[in-house]
Scaffold this motif. Structure first.
Motif, PDB file in Angstrom:
ATOM      1  N   VAL A 117      11.889  10.641  -0.240  1.00  0.00           N
ATOM      2  CA  VAL A 117      12.241   9.846  -1.424  1.00  0.00           C
ATOM      3  C   VAL A 117      11.097   9.831  -2.424  1.00  0.00           C
ATOM      4  CG1 VAL A 117      12.812   7.527  -2.235  1.00  0.00           C
ATOM      5  CG2 VAL A 117      13.913   8.437  -0.185  1.00  0.00           C
ATOM      6  N   ALA A 133      11.151  11.211  -6.193  1.00  0.00           N
ATOM      7  CA  ALA A 133      10.835  10.306  -7.301  1.00  0.00           C
ATOM      8  C   ALA A 133       9.729  10.873  -8.187  1.00  0.00           C
ATOM      9  CB  ALA A 133      10.429   8.939  -6.750  1.00  0.00           C
ATOM     10  N   GLU A 138      11.218  13.701 -10.276  1.00  0.00           N
ATOM     11  CA  GLU A 138      12.085  13.170 -11.347  1.00  0.00           C
ATOM     12  C   GLU A 138      11.250  12.532 -12.447  1.00  0.00           C
ATOM     13  OE1 GLU A 138      15.485  12.191 -13.494  1.00  0.00           O
ATOM     14  OE2 GLU A 138      15.112  13.626 -11.861  1.00  0.00           O
ATOM     15  N   TYR A 139      10.170  11.865 -12.074  1.00  0.00           N
ATOM     16  CA  TYR A 139       9.288  11.289 -13.086  1.00  0.00           C
ATOM     17  C   TYR A 139       8.681  12.384 -13.953  1.00  0.00           C
ATOM     18  CZ  TYR A 139       5.179   9.096 -15.156  1.00  0.00           C
ATOM     19  OH  TYR A 139       4.227   8.666 -16.054  1.00  0.00           O
TER      20      TYR A 139
END
Length: 230
Positions: free
Chosen positions: A19, A23, A26-27
């Motif tokens: 995860v 994350a 994606e950031y």
């Protein structure tokens, strides 16, 4: 901690790695070229870890083997001496490796529209599950080496005393010469990830290898102060 609870904790830890990786990527994708560059942090952390590995070894390998009544080992719970995985060493390795992965994921996400970003993303997608699996095994099996009346347990296998022909130590850990077939082989146990020094681990293994009549004490009760193992 019971084996079932440890498995659940290990599953959550490995899931957290996946995860967190998603994350960070994606950031980076949303931030684009404005995303901060974390590669320097990972590089500095890795160089500091590798450069100070001798100092780290002296700092973290201060524990001793400890007797436990029921160790969760392959084939069932058994009493024996335990050499745990070094928590500090594991934490330092996670910081160093995590810094590199975070920098790669962030860079790949920020440049996801180009070939460089896609290649970096593909590499991270392949290697991130491997990192999660390593974390899962480290949390689920904190026992790095166990010394029992039946033999030495390491890497998910039990090396019986009858098959261990000699013990020696080097910079990589404790080398056990095992002859379980026509050809002998060397098995490495301990090392930088162990909370017990290679010298101490090799000494205890050689002690019980050379004194078969003392191994039964590992099943009955704690074999006295380990300092007496000379």
């Amino acid at each position: 901690m019971s084996r079932g609870i440890r498995s659940v904790v290990a599953a959550f830890a490995s899931l957290a790695v996946l995860v967190a990786g998603a994350a960070v990527w994606e950031y980076g994708r949303r931030s684009g070229t404005a995303a901060p560059d974390l590669s320097g942090i990972g590089l500095i952390g890795t160089l500091a870890y590798l450069g100070g590995i001798d100092w780290v070894r002296r700092r973290i390998q201060r524990d001793d083997l400890r007797w436990h009544r029921a160790l969760a080992l392959p084939g069932g719970a058994r009493p024996g001496l335990l050499a745990r995985r070094s928590k500090r060493g594991l934490a330092l390795m996670i910081v160093a490796v995590g810094g590199i992965f975070a920098g790669g994921l962030l860079w790949g996400g920020a440049r996801a529209d180009g070939w460089n970003g896609r290649i970096m993303t593909a590499l991270c997608v392949v290697t991130l599950p491997m990192l999660a699996w390593v974390v899962f095994k480290a949390v689920r099996h904190p026992i790095l080496v166990a010394v029992t009346s039946q033999g030495v347990v390491a890497g998910g296998q039990t090396l019986s005393w009858e098959h261990i022909k000699s013990v020696r130590r080097d910079k990589d850990g404790v080398q056990l010469r095992v002859r379980d077939s026509d050809k002998g082989r060397w098995v490495t146990v301990g090392g930088d990830g162990c909370a017990v020094s290679n010298e101490r681990l090799a000494h205890v293994i050689e002690y019980y290898r050379a004194t078969p009549h003392r191994r039964i004490a590992l099943d009955l009760n704690a074999p006295g102060p380990l300092g007496a193992v000379q």
